[in-house]
Design a protein around this motif. Sequence first.
Motif, PDB file in Angstrom:
ATOM      1  N   VAL B 384      17.419 -12.182  -1.641  1.00  0.00           N
ATOM      2  CA  VAL B 384      16.776 -11.340  -0.836  1.00  0.00           C
ATOM      3  C   VAL B 384      17.720 -11.401   0.381  1.00  0.00           C
ATOM      4  O   VAL B 384      17.699 -10.425   1.346  1.00  0.00           O
ATOM      5  CB  VAL B 384      15.452 -12.103  -0.488  1.00  0.00           C
ATOM      6  CG1 VAL B 384      14.850 -11.613   0.681  1.00  0.00           C
ATOM      7  CG2 VAL B 384      14.406 -11.755  -1.379  1.00  0.00           C
ATOM      8  N   PHE B 387      20.727  -9.185  -0.121  1.00  0.00           N
ATOM      9  CA  PHE B 387      20.078  -7.614   0.098  1.00  0.00           C
ATOM     10  C   PHE B 387      19.817  -7.041   1.308  1.00  0.00           C
ATOM     11  O   PHE B 387      20.508  -5.926   1.679  1.00  0.00           O
ATOM     12  CB  PHE B 387      18.944  -7.593  -0.908  1.00  0.00           C
ATOM     13  CG  PHE B 387      18.117  -6.439  -0.703  1.00  0.00           C
ATOM     14  CD1 PHE B 387      18.492  -5.337  -1.667  1.00  0.00           C
ATOM     15  CD2 PHE B 387      17.460  -5.872   0.144  1.00  0.00           C
ATOM     16  CE1 PHE B 387      17.774  -4.044  -1.691  1.00  0.00           C
ATOM     17  CE2 PHE B 387      16.791  -4.520   0.263  1.00  0.00           C
ATOM     18  CZ  PHE B 387      17.096  -3.861  -0.931  1.00  0.00           C
ATOM     19  N   ALA B 388      19.412  -8.002   2.100  1.00  0.00           N
ATOM     20  CA  ALA B 388      18.931  -7.561   3.585  1.00  0.00           C
ATOM     21  C   ALA B 388      20.379  -7.354   4.374  1.00  0.00           C
ATOM     22  O   ALA B 388      20.343  -6.405   5.290  1.00  0.00           O
ATOM     23  CB  ALA B 388      17.848  -8.496   3.976  1.00  0.00           C
ATOM     24  N   GLU B 422      11.407  -2.968  -3.896  1.00  0.00           N
ATOM     25  CA  GLU B 422      10.260  -3.960  -3.483  1.00  0.00           C
ATOM     26  C   GLU B 422      10.747  -4.560  -1.948  1.00  0.00           C
ATOM     27  O   GLU B 422       9.905  -4.758  -1.313  1.00  0.00           O
ATOM     28  CB  GLU B 422      10.177  -4.892  -4.419  1.00  0.00           C
ATOM     29  CG  GLU B 422       9.066  -4.393  -5.469  1.00  0.00           C
ATOM     30  CD  GLU B 422       7.595  -5.006  -5.597  1.00  0.00           C
ATOM     31  OE1 GLU B 422       7.747  -6.471  -5.595  1.00  0.00           O
ATOM     32  OE2 GLU B 422       6.891  -4.363  -5.631  1.00  0.00           O
ATOM     33  N   MET B 423      11.949  -4.950  -1.861  1.00  0.00           N
ATOM     34  CA  MET B 423      12.447  -5.638  -0.671  1.00  0.00           C
ATOM     35  C   MET B 423      12.580  -4.922   0.220  1.00  0.00           C
ATOM     36  O   MET B 423      12.731  -5.416   1.611  1.00  0.00           O
ATOM     37  CB  MET B 423      13.757  -6.378  -1.106  1.00  0.00           C
ATOM     38  CG  MET B 423      13.492  -7.151  -2.202  1.00  0.00           C
ATOM     39  SD  MET B 423      15.417  -8.254  -2.540  1.00  0.00           S
ATOM     40  CE  MET B 423      15.514  -7.803  -4.091  1.00  0.00           C
ATOM     41  N   LEU B 424      12.607  -3.472   0.313  1.00  0.00           N
ATOM     42  CA  LEU B 424      12.876  -2.928   1.421  1.00  0.00           C
ATOM     43  C   LEU B 424      12.111  -2.851   2.772  1.00  0.00           C
ATOM     44  O   LEU B 424      10.801  -3.002   2.666  1.00  0.00           O
ATOM     45  CB  LEU B 424      12.754  -1.407   1.012  1.00  0.00           C
ATOM     46  CG  LEU B 424      13.943  -0.991  -0.028  1.00  0.00           C
ATOM     47  CD1 LEU B 424      13.599   0.295  -0.516  1.00  0.00           C
ATOM     48  CD2 LEU B 424      15.316  -1.264   0.408  1.00  0.00           C
ATOM     49  N   THR B 425      12.594  -2.898   3.806  1.00  0.00           N
ATOM     50  CA  THR B 425      11.782  -2.599   4.951  1.00  0.00           C
ATOM     51  C   THR B 425      11.403  -1.458   5.223  1.00  0.00           C
ATOM     52  O   THR B 425      11.871  -0.520   4.810  1.00  0.00           O
ATOM     53  CB  THR B 425      12.291  -3.437   6.383  1.00  0.00           C
ATOM     54  OG1 THR B 425      13.811  -2.716   6.153  1.00  0.00           O
ATOM     55  CG2 THR B 425      12.500  -4.950   6.121  1.00  0.00           C
TER      56      THR B 425
END
Lengths: 251, 425
Positions: B384, B387-388, B422-425
């Motif tokens: 995560v 990714f960020a 899914e992880m996107l802000t």
Amino acid sequence: MLKIENLHVAADGKEILSGIDLEIPLGEVHAIMGPNGSGKSTLANVIAGREDYTVVEGSVRWRGDDLLAMTAEERAWAGVFLAFQYPIEIPGVNNVYLLKAGLNAKRRAQGLTELDAMDFMALVREQASRIGLEEDFLARGVNEGFSGGEKKRNEIFQMTVLEPSLAILDETDSGLDIDALRVVAEGVNRLRDPERSIVMVTHYQRLLDHIVPDVVHVLIDGRIRMSGDKTLAHELEERGYDWVKAEVGGA
Amino acid sequence: MSIAAIRTLRGRAWQIYEQMGMPTPQQEDWKYTDLGRINAALGDNWWKPAVPERSIPSLGADQLEALAIPDLDAWIAVFIDGRFQAALSDLPEGIDFAPLMRLVIDRPEQAASMLEVDKRMPLFNGFVAVNSALATDGGVLLLKANTVLDRPLLIRHIATRSGTAHIRHSIRLKERAEAHIVEHYCGIGEAAGLTNTVCQIDLAAGSRMRHDRIQMEQPCHYHIGRLSVTQARDSQFESHSVALGAALSRVDLSVELAGPGAACALNGLYLIDGRRHADHHTVIDHAVPHCTSREHYRGVLDDRARGVFNGKVVIREGAIKSDTAQSNANLLLSPFAEVDAKPELMIYNDDVKAAHGCTVGRLDTRQLFYLRARGLTEADARQVLTFAFADEVLASLKPAPLRRFVEHAAFSRLFHEEDAEEMLT
């Protein structure tokens, strides 16, 4: 219950906790008070599984589980939740994603199915509005650009969604104005439950006017020096911590 | 000007190449990128064209589909092994687009001007000269004043065989024209080949361009790329340069801010694993007053991968009121990964705003603990956070299908299960 026995903890070769003995039965709210540098935050972090500390000896058990043998995430799955004193900013990681990933990991560990996305969002929206967080906060990065008060609210919001059985609040009252303090306290009080234990680490008794503890412990120089009921908090507020030292004969 | 003149020009370019040779690590600009690897891998194929004369490479419809960017509504120009494929392309009517091969015959003057070798260009090297000498194909786009290209132009480059493809693009936007160009580089198969591509962009006053360069070639492939941009008054240029693939890649990007009020924003991401090598050299030249430049490059390096970033910003003596900000951040996921990062600000007057920052680090242990305390496994928490970190660059990709495609391509490389979306802000 949370049962801590003879806990000695060191960091950078220096002993910070020097034999903590503590029992917190299910359903109770305990406050741990003490002056700066007494080891309160260390205790909270060690229970949650932070790896920057060395446990020299002793044990920490939660409902029979040996927490010290578990990773931080395994403790979270066992119901432990730490509301951080300084919630960290994680730009780019969506608040809702974090909660969903955390909650579903916990459910998987418990042999439950993952929450349906719609049910999850409904839960999140409800809890967010209760704690006074606008919906656009949910879509932002974790604590990204939040004020001090918003970060603390976010911790309590996460707690109400994750529904821990052991909640540890590390200086949750610091940096909160009186309105935010009341909202946060309401959030915590809603969580009071016969199946849940709550530990509040705090410097002042201010928070304890809103969340009335069953027991107050005084931590000085890495040891619990005194325990009592809620009136002990008021006594500490009036007389400071030095008299406790004098009473128990110093370190 | 005739075809014979072009032949002369190419001969001159070849001479320059023979004098200069290929860059070597003894040259400052190539200190960290050793082309010996290309020599070793390609052997005799180093100078063979990827496409033999007269042979038309072809790909099955399913292969083309598998390499496409899903749901991207765009005009399409397809180049396979460096050769334009008219039948597979879909270009707007009334827009002046021609493959270089046609231009050489129909409009040799224009072809000659775009193949001209300019040794004074920033980061000039033997690859540019050899490209002028040998480039057989490319796309030449000219947008008239006040024209807005209604959809992005996706230029698909697909490498399918060994040998070298020299590709030469030229894109000119006249006054106040607007376009979005996506250069996508990919491939199939195991053949070791080389892509050597030069793209020249000329932006007239008030024109605007988005330019996204997505390099995800096969792990056996080598990639040398160049983007040279010249910006006139009040023009705007925004780019993303993403390097995910190839065994070794090098991209030189130079921007000349040649008219007051011109602005550029250069974004870049190199996210590589294995023994891959990705080198990004950029030069931004504030030649005149009142120009703005922004540069944001990030690197994620796993295993034994090596990244190189060099960001030069020149602010000339007369270029007062220049405003520049550069940042380069690198994340090392493995103790064996390496990055060589060098910001280079050369400022020749006092009346400027200039900021730069450069970091190399590992994942933040406090952030890791926070995520794990919320129940994410250590592996998920690392994923995560990685990714960020990388998504800070990709989040500004538009439109959404392009962003999604690049995000998935990037994260499927490092991680295998999690749905990145899914992880996107």
